[in-house]
Design a protein around this motif. Sequence first.
Motif: not given
Length: 540
Positions: A184-186, A198-199
């Motif tokens: 989700s956070c790449n 969240q990201d």
Amino acid sequence: MESFAADLATLTRTPLHDSHVTALHKHGERRVLDPGDIVQDGGAPVTHFPYVLSGELEAFDPKTGKRYGGFTMGATQFVGELGFLHGTKALLGSRAVQRSEILFVPREAVLRLMSEIPEMSDIIVSVFAARRRRMLESQEVGLTLVGLDQSRGLRQIAAFASRNRLPWRDVALGSEEAEALALSCNIPAGTPMVVLGQDMALTDPTQSQVAEALGMDLPIASGDVFDVVIVGAGPAGVAAGVYAGAEGLKALVIEDTSIGGQAGTSSRIENYMGFPTGISGSDLVGRGEIQAMKFGTRFAMPRRVTHLSHDDAALFHLTLDNGSDVSTRAIVVATGVQYRKMPLDRLEDFEGNGIYYAATEIEARFCRDSDVVIIGGGNSAGQAAMYLSRSVGHVHVLVRGESLASSMSDYLLSRLKAHPRITIHTRTEVIALHGDEALDAVTICDKASGQDWRLKTGALFVMVGAAPNTGWLSDCVKLDKGGFVLTGAAAGGGTDSPYATSRPGIFAVGDVRAGSVKRVASAVGEGSVVISQVWAHVHP
């Protein structure tokens, strides 16, 4: 042992008085919200005080979007927690559950009302502090540290968060949750990181980067001039902050590590008046921080002063480590002391990975059920030994001298001697460190027997010596040979004040002052008393 705040579950709910609500209405704006409408975005700056006139709200975790705490807020309740006082970003979000009418009052207006109406301030501060305590104990919100056990850097972030009472939890690297957070956070899977939203995540962050992301890094407006800047947020500095705010001085406290200073690393202080069951150093000074903020004192942290200068306009200028400048009419030096680093090969290699300078729950986590070594003979070393003895296999206290009688309080020394898992070794010192990436053993020299012996341990706590933090003073005031600040008659400043330095307008209190008594109570007293002299300088 007491905490820095009441338990929210047992706190008697006291609503704001009608007169308080009337005062809020004079500055606020009514808004009607539909179900799902956001009251406060999690992770966004706190700019308003939302007071519920009717309807129902819920707090939610910004990382998951789910309700936090299993309860809602109704009429006469208000949104927020301790970050409101500090001006940081919100750790939780809040939204309407049903159609609701909310009074939004600007933060600055509420802070002003709190300073004018003490009964209102007491209610708000008690609720905010209790909410923060619940967040700390629940470990459901706040920072998420992924890979804490594998990352020395994350251990330092965990210590920073704990000592500043920021909620956090850890997630094992390689777990399903860790992989989902990385996606989700790449961030590449298997990477230690601090998840903030969240990201949003930081990999290998510094304490300053985390503080900035949370909004703790207080911006100073260009041209802003303070009445007094207090450098250091240990017991002396925070006490000065409380009294400066109470006296109406525009005050700023600058701290480079965490609120509490060296005292903040003490797991339990039992001889401070008013706390018969004891209190940790961080909780004790944390209470003071809340008081200071209630009176309007501001905090900038973690920020370090690197240079000090003086101009013809009777102003002092402090340069901070981020390049910003702060101007002030007076300075209180309360930077305290730090434990000296031992002259041992590879010491820095093991710092945070076997070498520690504090004994709190963070450090105890990494040495559970094993033997640990503490170097030092003062009360901090004794308190650390007692605290660690609860969870480790055995505590070895090493002292260079013949005994601890002259350096440690008698009640503490008696407990150490009687404890079955604590051994005091006199006339001993560590002469070598062993291990690959982490510490796994030390070599100890026993001067009494003339023999060296090796102890298998993954944790060495260094709590010896006292190096004053005065390099930033830039030769503006006189120091003694040890680097401590000379005050009073010894400073030659022509003043009767025991806290005045050789430079008018600069005062020194607490452990950094030459000749001070190295005790928390003494530091608090000096920080409290010095403000009357600061006031006299600022208002001649």
